[in-house]
Design a protein around this motif. Structure first.
Motif, short mmCIF file in Angstrom:
data_model
loop_
_atom_site.label_atom_id
_atom_site.label_comp_id
_atom_site.label_asym_id
_atom_site.label_seq_id
_atom_site.Cartn_x
_atom_site.Cartn_y
_atom_site.Cartn_z
N SER A 197 72.09 80.40 92.62
CA SER A 197 72.69 81.73 92.60
C SER A 197 73.27 81.99 91.22
O SER A 197 73.41 81.06 90.41
N THR A 198 73.62 83.24 90.95
CA THR A 198 74.12 83.59 89.61
C THR A 198 75.57 84.03 89.69
O THR A 198 76.04 84.53 90.72
N LEU A 199 76.26 83.84 88.61
CA LEU A 199 77.60 84.42 88.44
C LEU A 199 77.71 84.88 86.99
O LEU A 199 77.63 84.05 86.06
N HIS A 200 77.85 86.20 86.81
CA HIS A 200 78.01 86.72 85.45
C HIS A 200 79.46 86.54 85.06
O HIS A 200 80.37 87.11 85.68
N LEU A 201 79.69 85.73 84.06
CA LEU A 201 81.06 85.41 83.67
C LEU A 201 81.10 85.06 82.20
O LEU A 201 80.35 84.17 81.76
N ASP A 202 81.93 85.75 81.44
CA ASP A 202 82.21 85.32 80.07
C ASP A 202 83.29 84.25 80.18
O ASP A 202 84.41 84.55 80.62
#
Ligand SMILES: NC(=O)c1ccc[n+]([C@@H]2O[C@H](COP(=O)([O-])OP(=O)(O)OC[C@H]3O[C@@H](n4cnc5c(N)ncnc54)[C@H](O)[C@@H]3O)[C@@H](O)[C@H]2O)c1
Length: 456
Positions: A264-269
């Motif tokens: 799964s993905t998690l967009h995180l800076d």
């Protein structure tokens, strides 16, 4: 592990090394042989279903050895044919030689190394393995015993530089009370998974057994490409659900990696103020905690120190060092963000260990990660967790493809294996440290550098 997902492989980036491809071709090999140019060997890498070794294993027993029978038993259980003496090899070349040197205390006893190991060493197969088992020098008070045990490191590192054909030489320092990790470390170093680990010592100590979980969860930062994508692939192959983290701008590439590994993905800076809380919540609420955290996201902004502006300093220190510090603190604080027995792995760099021109910012951040690992190893061990660093050498990724040609070519060749590693080589080391049975390997920095001359 049963029912492992089938994970399609990443494209092989070896084509980025045109010289290596040329000297492996017929005319290139001839030219290199005539002119003495480096001839990087083709390395054996892990394939599903592959045998542990390419030939029989020999256990060389030095004075005071107590673990030879145990080692031979483990190798047999892993499918290897283990020989009592070299004569039994017949025409076969040796897939591995394990030297049991944990009991050696006297300088005179080292002579047996030359007598027993030299004839066997000549007979190693391509991509063969030599693993030297020693004690941990710091545990010895007798000066001669400590000197001898310490001396074995110089021996192994030098032998690594003489090895040919992709053969590696590594050292396992067995601490008092070493547990399951010794077997796991031995298997890793003998296998094709350690293709680019060469000339390295690894300390194996006692470690708490990790409770089994139905589904293991790994989180990899900077997973959209390069080493991070390879970590996601290898962790998925070894049975983890992988949470692939990267900046929103890398969204498409990140989604492609996550799809490929069924993760799964998690967009995180990772530098965002709320990144620690967001990641900790995500892992606690959606996954009941992470078993593995790989701090991989990294950036470079290379400039000579006098030309380094604040933005280049802050960007590198922020992503590479401050983010892992803050994320780790956030995960440890938030109950349930880390599963019992969690493993943390930080991506350092040999440039952090050795220093590199134009990289004062980068080397500060990568050496800083070693400090993070050293500081957290004991407190995490007390909680049944472990933290280690992997320090890659030259690896074929978009980061190194962007280097100027001359330093890039020097970086590739300046190691015993005379080539750059592949992202998968680093990922295999990360995935080994993440394994439940690697407990007891804690607070270490494992170089995956083909025994680079840098900072060795
Ligand atoms: N390639 C090498 O030879 C080499 C050698 C030694 C160490 N390393 C280290 O290994 C790690 C991976 O290297 P690589 O070559 O695969 O790098 P890469 O540049 O190919 O990939 C880095 C990834 O990190 C992501 N990232 C950057 N900033 C981020 C942020 N603020 N938040 C979330 N994600 C962010 C990028 O989007 C990218 O996907 C880095 O830490 C690097 O320093 C690489």
């Amino acid at each position: 592990m049963p029912n492992l997902p089938k994970v399609p492989k990443l494209p092989n980036p070896l084509g980025q090394d045109p010289y290596g491809a040329f000297v492996r071709s017929g005319p290139g090999a001839l030219l290199a042989a005539r002119t003495g140019l480096p001839r990087p060997p083709r390395l054996r890498r892990f394939e599903p279903g592959q045998e542990l070794l390419t030939g029989p294993a020999l256990v060389v027993e030095l004075a005071g050895a107590t673990r030879s029978a145990q080692v031979a038993g483990w190798l047999r259980e892993a499918g290897a044919r283990v020989l009592d003496d070299l004569a039994a090899a017949g025409e076969d070349r040796l897939g591995a030689i394990v030297v049991e040197a944990t009991g050696v205390r006297r300088v005179a006893e080292l002579a047996a190394l030359r007598e027993q190991l030299a004839p066997a060493f000549k007979r190693t197969a391509p991509s063969g393995r030599v693993v030297v088992l020693t004690g941990v020098p710091q545990e010895f008070t007798d000066p001669e015993a400590r000197a001898v045990q310490r001396g074995l490191e110089g021996f192994a590192r030098s032998l690594g530089k003489e090895a040919r054909g992709g053969t590696t030489v590594n050292l396992l320092r067995v601490a008092t009370g070493a547990g399951t990790a010794l077997r796991s470390a031995l298997e890793f170093l003998c296998s094709a998974r350690s293709a680019f680990v060469d000339g390295q010592p690894i300390v194996v100590g006692p470690g708490a057994p990790v409770p089994a979980r139905e589904r293991r969860v790994a989180v990899v930062t900077g997973a959209a490409q390069g080493i991070g994508a390879a970590c996601a692939e290898v962790l998925a192959r070894s049975g983890h659900h992988v949470v692939c983290v990267d900046v929103a701008a890398a969204g498409e590439r990140l989604a492609a990696v996550a799809n490929r590994v069924h993760g799964s993905t998690l967009h995180l800076d990772v530098t965002a103020d709320d990144a620690p809380a967001r990641l900790a919540d995500h892992l606690a609420v959606r996954f009941d905690g992470a078993d593995v955290v790989v701090h991989n996201a990294g950036v470079t902004r290379d400039r000579s120190f006098v030309n380094l502006d604040a933005a280049a300093w802050d960007a590198v220190l922020g992503v590479n060092l401050l983010a892992p510090l803050r994320l780790t603190a956030g995960l440890l604080e938030r109950g349930g963000a880390l599963a019992p027995g969690a493993r943390l792995v930080c991506l350092s760099s040999i440039n952090g260990l050795a220093g590199a021109k134009g990289q004062t910012n980068y080397a500060t951040s990568k050496a800083g990660l070693v400090g993070l690992v050293e500081a957290l190893a004991v407190p995490l061990a007390e909680r049944g967790m472990a933290v280690n660093a992997v320090a890659p050498g030259f690896v074929e990724t978009p980061m190194t493809a962007a280097m100027p040609p001359v330093p890039r070519e020097v970086g590739r060749r300046a190691s015993s294996l005379q080539q750059g590693g592949l992202p998968v080589d680093v990922a295999e080391a990360v995935a080994w440290l993440a394994q439940p049975d690697a407990a007891g390997v804690d607070g270490q920095v494992l170089r995956v550098c083909g025994q680079s001359v840098l900072g060795a």
